[in-house]
Structure formats: structure tokens, C-alpha cells
Design an enzyme around this catalytic site. Sequence first.
Site, PDB file in Angstrom:
ATOM      1  N   ALA A 440       0.816  -1.209   0.000  1.00  0.00           N
ATOM      2  CA  ALA A 440       0.000   0.000   0.000  1.00  0.00           C
ATOM      3  C   ALA A 440       0.854   1.266   0.000  1.00  0.00           C
ATOM      4  O   ALA A 440       0.733   2.117  -0.891  1.00  0.00           O
ATOM      5  CB  ALA A 440      -0.943  -0.023   1.204  1.00  0.00           C
ATOM      6  N   ASP A 466       9.963  -6.689  -3.452  1.00  0.00           N
ATOM      7  CA  ASP A 466       8.819  -7.193  -2.696  1.00  0.00           C
ATOM      8  C   ASP A 466       8.613  -8.633  -3.117  1.00  0.00           C
ATOM      9  O   ASP A 466       8.487  -8.921  -4.312  1.00  0.00           O
ATOM     10  CB  ASP A 466       7.553  -6.375  -2.963  1.00  0.00           C
ATOM     11  CG  ASP A 466       6.457  -6.653  -1.946  1.00  0.00           C
ATOM     12  OD1 ASP A 466       6.143  -7.846  -1.733  1.00  0.00           O
ATOM     13  OD2 ASP A 466       5.910  -5.695  -1.371  1.00  0.00           O
ATOM     14  N   ARG A 477      -6.580  -0.778  -1.809  1.00  0.00           N
ATOM     15  CA  ARG A 477      -5.728   0.299  -1.322  1.00  0.00           C
ATOM     16  C   ARG A 477      -4.376   0.367  -2.033  1.00  0.00           C
ATOM     17  O   ARG A 477      -3.649   1.338  -1.861  1.00  0.00           O
ATOM     18  CB  ARG A 477      -5.497   0.154   0.184  1.00  0.00           C
ATOM     19  CG  ARG A 477      -4.745  -1.097   0.550  1.00  0.00           C
ATOM     20  CD  ARG A 477      -4.943  -1.547   1.987  1.00  0.00           C
ATOM     21  NE  ARG A 477      -4.132  -2.709   2.309  1.00  0.00           N
ATOM     22  CZ  ARG A 477      -4.433  -3.944   1.934  1.00  0.00           C
ATOM     23  NH1 ARG A 477      -5.512  -4.170   1.248  1.00  0.00           N
ATOM     24  NH2 ARG A 477      -3.658  -4.958   2.256  1.00  0.00           N
ATOM     25  N   LYS A 490       4.088  -8.246  -7.111  1.00  0.00           N
ATOM     26  CA  LYS A 490       3.793  -6.842  -6.825  1.00  0.00           C
ATOM     27  C   LYS A 490       4.846  -5.899  -7.395  1.00  0.00           C
ATOM     28  O   LYS A 490       4.519  -4.881  -8.009  1.00  0.00           O
ATOM     29  CB  LYS A 490       3.682  -6.630  -5.316  1.00  0.00           C
ATOM     30  CG  LYS A 490       2.419  -7.160  -4.680  1.00  0.00           C
ATOM     31  CD  LYS A 490       2.367  -6.786  -3.205  1.00  0.00           C
ATOM     32  CE  LYS A 490       1.057  -7.261  -2.577  1.00  0.00           C
ATOM     33  NZ  LYS A 490       0.966  -6.881  -1.150  1.00  0.00           N
ATOM     34  N   ASP A 538       5.728  -3.986   6.732  1.00  0.00           N
ATOM     35  CA  ASP A 538       4.585  -4.202   7.615  1.00  0.00           C
ATOM     36  C   ASP A 538       4.952  -4.938   8.894  1.00  0.00           C
ATOM     37  O   ASP A 538       4.078  -5.451   9.579  1.00  0.00           O
ATOM     38  CB  ASP A 538       3.484  -4.969   6.876  1.00  0.00           C
ATOM     39  CG  ASP A 538       3.937  -6.356   6.432  1.00  0.00           C
ATOM     40  OD1 ASP A 538       5.110  -6.694   6.667  1.00  0.00           O
ATOM     41  OD2 ASP A 538       3.121  -7.086   5.844  1.00  0.00           O
ATOM     42  N   ASN A 539       6.223  -4.994   9.237  1.00  0.00           N
ATOM     43  CA  ASN A 539       6.599  -5.658  10.476  1.00  0.00           C
ATOM     44  C   ASN A 539       7.866  -5.044  11.052  1.00  0.00           C
ATOM     45  O   ASN A 539       8.682  -4.463  10.333  1.00  0.00           O
ATOM     46  CB  ASN A 539       6.785  -7.160  10.256  1.00  0.00           C
ATOM     47  CG  ASN A 539       7.941  -7.476   9.348  1.00  0.00           C
ATOM     48  OD1 ASN A 539       9.077  -7.622   9.789  1.00  0.00           O
ATOM     49  ND2 ASN A 539       7.663  -7.580   8.042  1.00  0.00           N
ATOM     50  N   CYS A 594      -0.278 -22.320  29.502  1.00  0.00           N
ATOM     51  CA  CYS A 594      -1.287 -22.943  30.366  1.00  0.00           C
ATOM     52  C   CYS A 594      -2.643 -22.262  30.202  1.00  0.00           C
ATOM     53  O   CYS A 594      -3.685 -22.901  30.346  1.00  0.00           O
ATOM     54  CB  CYS A 594      -0.843 -22.911  31.819  1.00  0.00           C
ATOM     55  SG  CYS A 594      -0.676 -21.264  32.523  1.00  0.00           S
TER      56      CYS A 594
END
EC number: 6.2.1.45
Length: 953
Positions: A440, A466, A477, A490, A538-539, A594
Site C-alpha cells: 500500500a 517485494d 488500497r 507486486k 509491515d513488520n 497454560c
Amino acid sequence: MFNVPGVLMSESNDIDEGFYSRQLYVLGHEAMRRMGTAAVLIAGMRGLGVEIAKNVILSGVKSVTVQDEGLAQWMDLSSQFFLQVSHLGQNRALISQPQLSALNPHVCVSAHTGKLNEKLLLQFQVVVLTDSSLEDQQRFGAFCHSNGIKFIVADTKGLCGQLFCDFGKEFEVLDPDGETPPSVMIDNITKTDPGVVKCSEPVNGFVDGCSVSFSEVCGMKELNEYGPVEIKVLGPDSFSICDTSGFSAYEKCGVATEVKNSKTLTFKPLNEALTDLELLVYTDHGKISNHQTLHLAFQALHGFVKQEGRLPESDAELLVALVKELNKVYKLEQLDEEVVRSLSLTARGDLAPINAFIGGLAAQEVLKACSGKFSPLQQCLYFDALECLPEDNQEDGDHALSLKKCLIRGSRYDGQAVVFGSAFQEKLGKQRYFLVGAGAIGCELLKNFALIGLGAGQGGHITVTDMDSIERSNLNRQFLFRSQDIGRQKSEVAAQAVRAMNPSMNITAHQNCLDPDSEKVYGYHFFMGLDGVAAALDNVEARVYLDSRCVHHQRPLLDGGTLGTKGSTLVVVPHLTQSYGPAKTNSRDAIPLCTLKNFPHRIEHTLQWAKDQFEGLFKQAAENVNQYLGEGAGFLERTLGRGEAEALEVLECVWGAVGMQRPRGWDDCVGWARRQWETVYNNDIAQLLHCFPPKQLTSSGLPFWSGTKRCPNPLNFDPDNVSSLSANLSSSLTDRVPTTHMDYVVAASNLYGQIYGIVGTRDISAIKSVLEKVHIPAFTPKSAVKIHLTDEEMEEDKNSGDFDTERLEELHKKLSSPPMNSSDLQMHPMVFEKDDDNNFHMDYIVAASNLRAENYDIPTADRHKSKLIAGRIIPAIATTTTAVAGLMCLELYKLVQGHKRISSYRSAFINLAVQYCVLSEPLGPRRFTVSDRSAPQVGQTAVMNGSEHITGT
């Protein structure tokens, strides 16, 4: 001529969730449905108008009409991305309409080439004026105000921009901020006046006077139907409510959720708002006097154009005089004449980054007007990036402002060259930049790069990488992609698109993941050949790695991120600003094992458990079998080296898959799914309750099942079950009332069949017939089973050696000789894909999670919410992306010029939901002393305005 807007989306309330996937998490279904009934008029199809139109169309209103009487000129090409040299002399609206229409098949886009008039405006719910005169703004603004039409004015002049909104005498805002209302799990409610609610977790987000609604309360059921209740916070985990003395006694469970209240706003028409400085919204609190001065300067600019028939060139002092005359009425204490002079010298400019920023903000206001979602601008906003100009305009150099250097030359960059000069334009063309990410933000950056001519000259170059391919959910978008591009890479499609936008672009597309393995490609020589790097990632991990490479090679970095309507930008200048820095460890998001295994108390826990089940049953198990079949003894040796407890679990699974438990056909798959259902939703819960009965007390005499430990209840399988908690699953199964019991069996049996290469079915009747023949073994809880209460206990037992060594040796012996027909036993691991509604992945996750939620009386989640959480989806919308990319490219102007003052640069944080825009000076690097000399320290994590840098795209 004028084409009446057609009806497409409004004929049906259906929303194309595949296309609007990420935006739905920003706006929601109801807001999208309201948008689907709105007709929007956008006047002016130069750079700003087309930005607004692009974003509004991608967002999904009913129809958009673009209006423009003008013909394309050289100046337009610097920011109007749908115009080419071949379009010069043609009507801008007519040229833009087919390309805008291709952005979204659900929106009817038409062109109007005639003049604006009141009869035309009556056909629309929202009217946007760009590139308009003050007289037209006041005339049509007054008409819209009196006729209930939402009215927006957007304008840019060089490095300055303005935005104005008038949504009428009364405008209802249904959701002021779009934030998820806080909710808490209830532990107890007293029968008193007032009733006191004790929660199993802190009541963060609740304040005195707010209202909450109750759901899932057992016993005191009157509260579930009571409606909003005003509260008073009593402590960190308690609050008081209404009189509950006459209600039934509280038994267990319940959720209290804050109720959002709508609000009604009143707007002034433009002619009144112009005289009210209280309506100014500031985007940079270091520039309050700039914005106040611009409020007068834009009005004076309109007066100058009306008087002279052109924008100012060498007329700065005349514009200053006009502003001073206006100030006799406004009486500003600080009138910044230098701002007026800079506006006068740059007003002829038409800059893509400024249009992108103002266009993103304006388009978001259109969506607010159509939907009632989020708080609209009240009412005037001004923005300037005058710090992009040369740091010393008095010096005698290439960057000094002069009309001689800023002549219009009949070039696609004229709108930029009149601001910065031809020498700067040549320098832009020679830049060599590396763009990481073509999603985007990457698409928007590439569009801006093409318009400003970055790397489009001799010696210049853009490298974009990419590794992802285009999916349908991207189209909403990532505007460089179309439906025919789905499945393609992309980076390749994006590079092709910007070459078409600007044929001079020198760009190479890669499909590499940026990580240590790629350093053979992106090594020392590559980075040292760059002028700068732009990150559209994005990270956090990828950002941290890229930042470290830029720090190592001393290359500037531009970074931007979005999360729904929120966005941020960061510029890293070697030795001048703080770098992105190492990732901060954040254990808050980690769910204890747990909790997942035995004590979930939120839907996030059951969804993570369901995803772990998916990975274990349909991916890891199949991968282990394939490794065993391919490696034999090597796999066994490696598995035993992982610890005996883990080895026993892995080898048991492998033996089952290659031995007698391997399914022979579809009926076996259905039988496996049914037995799996019985194990996890009945037997395991029965075992847990055997170890810890409902009335169990702790050593302190307190109830064991209290607080975040919710006492579960086993489920009994019913193929005709219609659960009151059941959420809508994929319509790909059937158009029917959801039944979570059968939904689980259908999804699980099909997935189990797929990993073994067995074809399944969606036929519910056929599956029910098979179920009638499935034998379910009787289950008796065992007293010797130990349930771990903490992760520490679990780890201790794992290392204690308390396991079945004889069974491990038996399995090792059985698997020592791989089967002869190993090729026939190969399996097909499933890789979780959330966006394919036909692959049973989300069907399984939703059913598995909601059944476990029923076990523990946890409110369930529908498919939409489940996909957001389990798929870790980053909500996204085109408006924020466009605005962030615009801000990043303004910083790019400064980097290319070589600005050396930290005060010239800006970090930004925006939230378009509430029109909150804060630009501030970036932090400088921390300094440390080495041998009595001060040196900058690199590698700090960037923090802006008290919030961590946003990492999504």
C-alpha cells in the site's frame, strides 16, 4: 455534458468482503453500507482533485462524479498521475474518468465538463471543491449549507495547503473515534443499592459517568436486558452500577462493555467560518502563527488572483500588503510576513507530496460525511512544509530561490520546478534509491517518485523489492494494481505501472526478501551506490534489519507505517537524527501456554488455541511425516535430540500417519473429525473438571474457579445443534443457520482429507449419514493425570523425565525401517491462508474457537472478527496510506537538498479518525563520550509523541 450517476452498490446491501477486506476493519459494515448510498461530486481534476477522487472511489461510495472545465497543461503533469503528454489540450475530467472507474468495479464514476451550478449540486450528498475561487467557495458553500449537502473545500498552493468542512446545521457522528470499546470479564455482582461489579481484570478504559452494557451474565439475567448503565469506578477492578437489590442472584460469567454514544455537531457556513479563528485546527504546534497567517494569506491570494488574473510571481510585497489589510479585521498578534512571502514565491507550484497529504485528509472527510463514522474536521485546517525550501534562501547557490531558476519550461516537472528550480530537478533525477515493499505505502511512494522524477534522469535509478504476489484484497488500497494483475508479482506490476505514468523512470523490480540471506545481493557495494532508502514494510523485524543496514552504511532512511486511520513517518539522517533502532521486546502480547491449554478467558485465547490446533493437525504433522519418509534414520535421530517428551509426541503422530491409523477413504476422515471433536470439547474438559471440580478450593480456602479461571463445561455433540453463541461461517458451506458442531466436523474432515490427498465434500446430509456409523469410545477421567497451572510447572515436568520410555522405544523400533511405498504415503501440509473463503481454513478456525468459547462461557466472535485476530490482519485504508506517503516524500525533498539542520526535518503522527495531525522535530541521536570527544550513538528505537512508531502498512 453531465451523466447522471448510476446505481450499483446501493441496489444491494451486500459488501464485497474480499475486495474491502482490510478497510472493513477500519470502517465496519454499517458505515460501509451507508457509504454505499452516497453520491459524491469532486470538482477540479488537477493533482489534488484526482488524489481525492482516487481515495474516495477505492473506499466504496455509490457514485463519484468528477467535474472540470479545464484542459490538461504541462503544469498538471507534475501531480496528476492519470495524465500523459499525449493528453495535453484535452479535458482533464474526461481523461481521468475511465482510469478512475477502473479502480473499483462497485463505484459508478462519471465526468461532467460543464460549469458548476446549484441544480447540479442538488444531486449529491457530498460536494468537494478543489482549484476553486473564493467566490465559488462562498456561493456554493452557502447553498450546500442551506440544502443539507455536506461541503468540503481543499486547496494546495506550492508547499501550503488548506482544508475546510461544513457538514450542515446538525450532523450526527455515530462513532467519534472508531476505537474498540473496552470490555471486562465479570467475577461477581452484588445484590445491593448500588450494585458493585467485581471484575477479573483491571477496568482500564472505564471512567466515572460512562455507560456500559452487560451480556452473558448468568443468574442476574436482568442486567443482560437492562440497557446502558452509568457507572462509577470504585477501584482498579471494580465499579458500581444501578440498584441490583431486586435482581436475581449473580451466579457466574458476564461481560461489561462500554457503550459509545453518538454526538451531534453544528457547523458554520464558509462565509461565517472565515472570521472565526477558533475553528482553526493545527497540524504543527510549532507553527501556530504560520497557520493563522495562512488563514489570511489564502484569502489574500484569492484577492490577488481576482485582481491580477494570475498567481503571484515577483509580487510578494503586494501579497503581504493584502494580508496586512485583512489583519486590520482579524487583529492577529503574530503575523508572519515571511510565510506570506514564501507562499507568494511558491504558489504557482503543484507538488505531488502536498496533494497526496491534503488529498488523503480530504478524502477521509468525504467518508465521514457519507457514513457518520469518525469525527469530522471542525472546521479549518492549514498545512505548510516551507521547511522544504533551501535552508538559507539568501545564499548564492543552486538552491537559492529566484524566478530565473524557477521558469516554466514546458516540462512534466514544471509544477515542481517553479518551487525548487531546475537544478534541484536535475538532482532529483540523478538520485539512486532503494524501496523495500511494494504494498500500500510502496505503491503510493512509487507514484510520488514518478511524479517528482526521482531517479528519472541520467544516472538515476529506483530499485524496488517485494516478494509477495498480488491478491484481491490488495486492490482496495494498492492502487497501482488491477484485477487482471492478481497472482503477478507486486514489484513487477508496480514498476510497470509507474513507467507508464512517467516513461523516463529508471526502475528495476526484485522479488527478494530483505534479510541476512539477501546480503549477497544487497551488500556493501549496493548500499554504497545508493543516495537513500525508503521503507514500506509491515513488520518490526524487517524495519529493524533495514535500519541496521542503513546505519552500517550511513545512508538516510525514510519510513512510514499505518494502522487503520493512524499513521506515522520517520526520517533517519546519519549523524543528525535518531535511528529506528533495535526492536523492543514486548511480552504483553504473549499468551501463557497454560492459559491456552486449560484456562482461556478471552476470545483471543480461543482463537490462538484454534490456530495452534490447525498448525499442529494439518501442517506440522504432515511436514514431520514427509521428513521421516525422506530422511528416515536422520529424522529419527534429530527428533530424539529435541527431548524425549517432544520426541514421543512427534513419533506417535508419525506412526499414526503411516500405520494402521492412516485414513483409507472419506468416511475415515469424517470419523477422525468426529472423534477429535469429542476429545477436545468433551473428554479434555471432563478430565480438567475431574482434576479441579467446580467447587474446588485453593490452599487458601478461596474458589479455584474464580478471576480469570473460568469453570468450563463439556459439550455434547449434536449434529442439529444451533448454538445461540454460534457465529456466521463462510457461505461457501451452505446458506443455512450456522451449527458449530457440524461446521467443525465439515471443516476438520475436509482438511484432514486434504493432507492425505482424499477428496471431501460439503454435503451436510452425506456427512451426517457417515456420522451415524462412527463409534465414539467411552471416556473415563483418570486420577493420575496432572494439569499444569503455570508455564513453569509445564516446563519442569517436560524436563523431569516422567514419560513413557517403553512406548518411545517401541515407536523408534517400528519407525527404524521406512515403509517400502514411501512415495504413496507423502502428505500435503496446509499453509494457513485467511483470505481464501473456499479452503476451509477460516471455517475450521471460527468453529474450533467458538466451540471452545462455549466450553468456557466466553462470548464468541463472528467470522469477520475471527479473521482479524487469527489472521493478524493490519486494518488499512487508502486515505491514511496516501497521506503518509505524501509526508515521507516531503522529507525526501529535504534529504535530496542536503538539509543539515534537525529543525528542518519532521516526524509525524496522524489519526484521520479525529483529524489529529502532529508534526514535530525528530529526536537527535544520543551522544556518548569516547576519549573526551562526544559522538552520536545510533540504534535507538524511534518514539514520537509518546507512542511507538506505527509498523503496519
